[in-house]
Design a protein around this motif. Structure first.
Motif, short mmCIF file in Angstrom:
data_model
loop_
_atom_site.label_atom_id
_atom_site.label_comp_id
_atom_site.label_asym_id
_atom_site.label_seq_id
_atom_site.Cartn_x
_atom_site.Cartn_y
_atom_site.Cartn_z
N GLY A 1 27.01 53.07 30.64
CA GLY A 1 27.21 53.55 29.27
C GLY A 1 28.65 53.86 28.87
N LEU A 2 29.53 54.13 29.83
CA LEU A 2 30.92 54.44 29.47
C LEU A 2 31.83 53.21 29.57
CD1 LEU A 2 31.63 58.01 30.98
CD2 LEU A 2 30.83 57.40 28.71
N PHE A 3 31.26 52.07 29.92
CA PHE A 3 32.09 50.87 30.05
C PHE A 3 32.62 50.46 28.67
CE2 PHE A 3 30.39 48.87 34.26
CZ PHE A 3 30.59 50.08 34.90
N ALA A 4 33.87 50.01 28.66
CA ALA A 4 34.51 49.65 27.39
C ALA A 4 34.61 48.15 27.20
CB ALA A 4 35.90 50.28 27.33
N VAL A 5 34.02 47.38 28.13
CA VAL A 5 34.05 45.91 28.00
C VAL A 5 32.62 45.39 28.22
CG1 VAL A 5 36.44 45.69 28.83
CG2 VAL A 5 34.54 45.57 30.47
N PRO A 6 32.33 44.18 27.73
CA PRO A 6 31.00 43.62 28.01
C PRO A 6 30.84 43.34 29.51
CG PRO A 6 32.33 42.13 26.63
CD PRO A 6 33.16 43.33 26.88
N MET A 7 29.61 43.36 29.99
CA MET A 7 29.38 43.19 31.43
C MET A 7 29.94 41.87 31.96
SD MET A 7 28.36 45.82 32.82
CE MET A 7 27.83 45.39 34.47
N ARG A 8 30.02 40.86 31.11
CA ARG A 8 30.52 39.57 31.62
C ARG A 8 32.00 39.67 32.03
NH1 ARG A 8 31.31 34.61 28.01
NH2 ARG A 8 31.80 34.10 30.12
N ASP A 9 32.69 40.70 31.55
CA ASP A 9 34.09 40.89 31.96
C ASP A 9 34.23 41.79 33.19
OD1 ASP A 9 34.87 39.31 29.86
OD2 ASP A 9 35.26 41.00 28.51
N VAL A 10 33.10 42.37 33.60
CA VAL A 10 33.15 43.26 34.77
C VAL A 10 32.92 42.42 36.02
CG1 VAL A 10 32.01 45.23 35.92
CG2 VAL A 10 32.34 45.24 33.43
N VAL A 11 33.87 42.51 36.96
CA VAL A 11 33.73 41.68 38.15
C VAL A 11 33.41 42.49 39.41
CG1 VAL A 11 35.23 39.85 37.26
CG2 VAL A 11 36.23 41.68 38.62
N ARG A 12 33.46 43.79 39.32
CA ARG A 12 33.15 44.62 40.51
C ARG A 12 32.57 45.94 40.07
NH1 ARG A 12 36.38 46.10 45.01
NH2 ARG A 12 37.34 44.03 45.02
N ILE A 13 31.63 46.41 40.86
CA ILE A 13 31.04 47.73 40.64
C ILE A 13 31.24 48.55 41.92
CG2 ILE A 13 28.81 48.96 40.41
CD1 ILE A 13 29.43 47.64 37.85
N VAL B 1 31.12 53.00 38.62
CA VAL B 1 32.40 52.63 38.03
C VAL B 1 32.55 51.11 38.06
CG1 VAL B 1 33.52 54.82 38.55
CG2 VAL B 1 33.64 53.01 40.23
N GLY B 2 33.26 50.55 37.07
CA GLY B 2 33.38 49.10 36.98
C GLY B 2 34.83 48.68 36.82
N TYR B 3 35.11 47.43 37.16
CA TYR B 3 36.47 46.90 37.12
C TYR B 3 36.46 45.49 36.52
CZ TYR B 3 36.91 50.48 40.75
OH TYR B 3 36.86 51.65 41.45
N THR B 4 37.45 45.21 35.66
CA THR B 4 37.66 43.83 35.22
C THR B 4 38.59 43.18 36.26
OG1 THR B 4 39.68 44.41 34.03
CG2 THR B 4 37.60 44.52 32.79
N LYS B 5 38.81 41.89 36.10
CA LYS B 5 39.74 41.20 37.01
C LYS B 5 41.11 41.86 36.97
CE LYS B 5 38.27 36.51 37.71
NZ LYS B 5 37.89 35.36 36.93
N ASN B 6 41.53 42.20 35.75
CA ASN B 6 42.84 42.81 35.61
C ASN B 6 42.86 44.20 36.27
OD1 ASN B 6 45.55 42.81 34.48
ND2 ASN B 6 44.78 44.50 33.23
N ASP B 7 41.76 44.94 36.14
CA ASP B 7 41.68 46.26 36.81
C ASP B 7 41.88 46.11 38.32
OD1 ASP B 7 41.13 47.63 34.44
OD2 ASP B 7 38.96 47.57 34.72
N LEU B 8 41.26 45.08 38.89
CA LEU B 8 41.38 44.89 40.34
C LEU B 8 42.83 44.55 40.72
CD1 LEU B 8 38.15 42.92 41.37
CD2 LEU B 8 38.59 45.38 41.52
N ASP B 9 43.46 43.80 39.84
CA ASP B 9 44.85 43.43 40.07
C ASP B 9 45.76 44.66 40.04
OD1 ASP B 9 45.56 40.85 40.58
OD2 ASP B 9 46.87 40.78 38.79
N ALA C 1 37.85 48.28 32.12
CA ALA C 1 36.38 48.38 32.15
C ALA C 1 35.91 49.81 31.92
CB ALA C 1 35.85 47.86 33.49
N LEU C 2 36.58 50.74 32.56
CA LEU C 2 36.13 52.14 32.46
C LEU C 2 37.33 53.06 32.26
CD1 LEU C 2 33.72 54.16 32.74
CD2 LEU C 2 34.18 54.20 35.19
N PRO C 3 37.83 53.10 31.03
CA PRO C 3 38.95 54.02 30.79
C PRO C 3 38.42 55.46 30.76
CG PRO C 3 38.34 52.87 28.75
CD PRO C 3 37.41 52.38 29.81
N ILE C 4 39.14 56.36 31.39
CA ILE C 4 38.62 57.73 31.46
C ILE C 4 39.67 58.71 30.95
CG2 ILE C 4 38.02 59.59 33.11
CD1 ILE C 4 35.66 57.92 32.99
N LEU C 5 39.26 59.52 29.99
CA LEU C 5 40.19 60.50 29.42
C LEU C 5 40.02 61.86 30.10
CD1 LEU C 5 39.65 59.75 25.60
CD2 LEU C 5 41.40 58.80 27.13
#
Ligand code: DLL
Length: 430
Positions: free
Chosen positions: A75-87, A100-108, A291-295
């Motif tokens: 529910g807190l993800f800020a991108v569609p699931m197709r952009d999430v490459v890791r949980i 928690v989720g990560y996009t490709k760029n997040d992993l980088d 994927a999961l920006p946290i404030l």
């Protein structure tokens, strides 16, 4: 990207400019893509345009673990699931796991942050790195793994456990760096002794420990036992995983990766932001996560942040070793006691091993603190006088630090629990 002086050695103004840009982007991303944040912003009457300087951070709402649980799993993800490459997910021993989720760029970005921390700890592409964290949903193993590969080191993804194999591979593969919790390094040392392996005969030279607290006394003990440089790094899955901060070889606090995280210290009771140098609860805003920006995540970890150039040349702010968690603090007969305070006393007592258990019970209305330790020499248990003298010494040293009395019990060597992952030293039976 390993050592990034343009960031790690930047001036305060330069870092602030990077942080402000990344913060603005993050706030916008949260507002536009995460209904939880949109609702909070609307209730508080704020819009992303209100963030014009870093001081405006304090206008933003806190995020707590329950916000992740209430929005389980995505529910807190800020991108569609197709952009999430890791949980990844926390173990969730109390209640639902936090996911928690990560996009490709997040992993980088994540592996860059780890590569930086590894570099400041002294790791190089010539190193052979034994990753003895458990591979799986825990962020520790995969986080360090990809960061070490990015650095160019050789990674041995052995995972945690199977200590005999760890030591055999350490010897056969010539591992130079051990990555684990500090507790597991103690356990491995014990195993080495059992197997007749002298750490001096291994190539191990550096430990990069994290995932749990480690007092300076314990770090010194590990250094003496294994004969390696001991460094520590910090992080938590909700804001990325490991990679928030790490020690350089000068060991004067953990350098913060300030382009990816903004750290604040608050009064845990009032939520008020405290001035630099004050001890309080650490609050982290992840300013580069897609994927999961946290404030303003309330970590519950207690620490202090300081600035000033380090001898290594880095200008990044540093956080002190975590003293404990607000939720791990024991209140015993009205006195606040952190397990880390007990650890620092025990580890300095030569006659006992660095393994311990803390038991808290209630005797009528009175809290009672009991500490179990193991003598190094089993013969000590046969001599009443020596035993009593040692117990009295431990109690006296504990009283000096804690201001309260504790019962001390010496148990047979190797009977207390050992830990392959994060240690849990406290049993609160109240
Ligand atoms: O433990 C991330 C990590 C893995 C950091 C490996 C470093 C190395 P979590 O499982 O989400 O993530 O647990 C986060 O662990 O809030 C702290 O209470 C504690 N913790 C992590 N590193 C340290 C440290 C990982 N160096 C929680 N000192 C955090 C003290 C630490 N506590």
């Amino acid at each position: 990207m390993i050592f990034q002086p343009e960031i790690e050695c930047a001036s305060e103004d330069e870092i602030k400019a990077i942080q402000l840009k990344n913060l603005k982007d993050t706030v916008k991303r949260c507002y536009e893509n995460v209904p939880h944040y949109k609702k909070l912003f609307d209730e508080m009457g704020i819009v992303p345009g209100d963030i014009v300087s870093l001081d405006d951070l304090s206008k933003l709402p806190f995020t707590v673990k329950n916000d992740l649980r209430d929005n389980y799993p995505y529910g807190l993800f800020a991108v569609p699931m197709r952009d999430v490459v890791r949980i990844h997910a926390s173990s969730g021993t109390t209640g639902k796991a936090t996911v928690v989720g990560y996009t490709k760029n997040d992993l980088d970005v994540w592996s860059d942050m780890i590569a930086r921390i590894a570099c400041m700890a002294g790791a190089t592409p010539d190193d052979i790195v034994q990753v003895a964290f458990g591979y799986g949903l825990f962020t520790g193993a995969f986080g360090l793994h990809y960061g070490m590969e990015k650095l160019g080191a050789t990674v041995v993804p052995i995972s945690s456990g199977n200590s005999e194999r760890q030591i055999n591979l350490m010897r056969d593969f010539g591992s130079t760096i051990l990555i684990s919790t500090p507790s597991y390094s103690l356990y491995l040392y014990e195993y080495m002794k059992k197997m007749g392996v002298d750490p001096k005969d291994l190539k191990l030279r550096l430990g990069m420990f994290g995932g749990e607290g480690c007092t300076q006394a314990m770090a010194d003990e590990i250094h003496n036992m294994l004969g390696i440089t001991v460094t520590e790094n910090y992080g938590l899955s909700e804001v990325m995983g490991p990679g928030v901060s790490g020690e350089c070889t000068h060991k004067c606090g953990m350098h913060i990766n300030e382009d990816s995280f903004i750290l604040e210290v608050i009064d845990p009771k009032t939520g008020e932001v405290l001035p630099e140098g004050s001890e309080g609860e650490l609050v982290i805003t992840s300013i580069r996560k897609e994927a999961l920006p946290i404030l303003r995540y309330r970590t519950h970890d207690i620490t202090t942040i300081t600035s000033g150039k380090c001898e290594c040349g880095r200008t990044s702010k540093r956080m002190a070793k975590v003293k404990g968690r607000t939720d791990d603090m024991l209140i015993i007969r009205g006195v606040n006691v952190f397990p880390s305070q007990i650890e620092s006393v025990l580890v300095k007592i030569e006659e006992i091993d660095p393994h311990y258990e803390i038991i808290v019970t209630k005797n009528g209305y009175m809290d009672a603190l009991e500490i179990l330790v193991e003598p190094k020499d089993i013969k000590l248990l046969e001599s009443f006088d020596k035993l009593e003298a040692l117990i009295n010494k431990i109690r006296k040293n504990l009283r000096t630090i804690l201001q309260i009395d504790a019962k001390v019990r010496l148990v047979e060597p190797e009977t207390l629990k050992r830990f392959e992952g994060k240690a849990s030293h406290v049993t609160d039976k109240r």
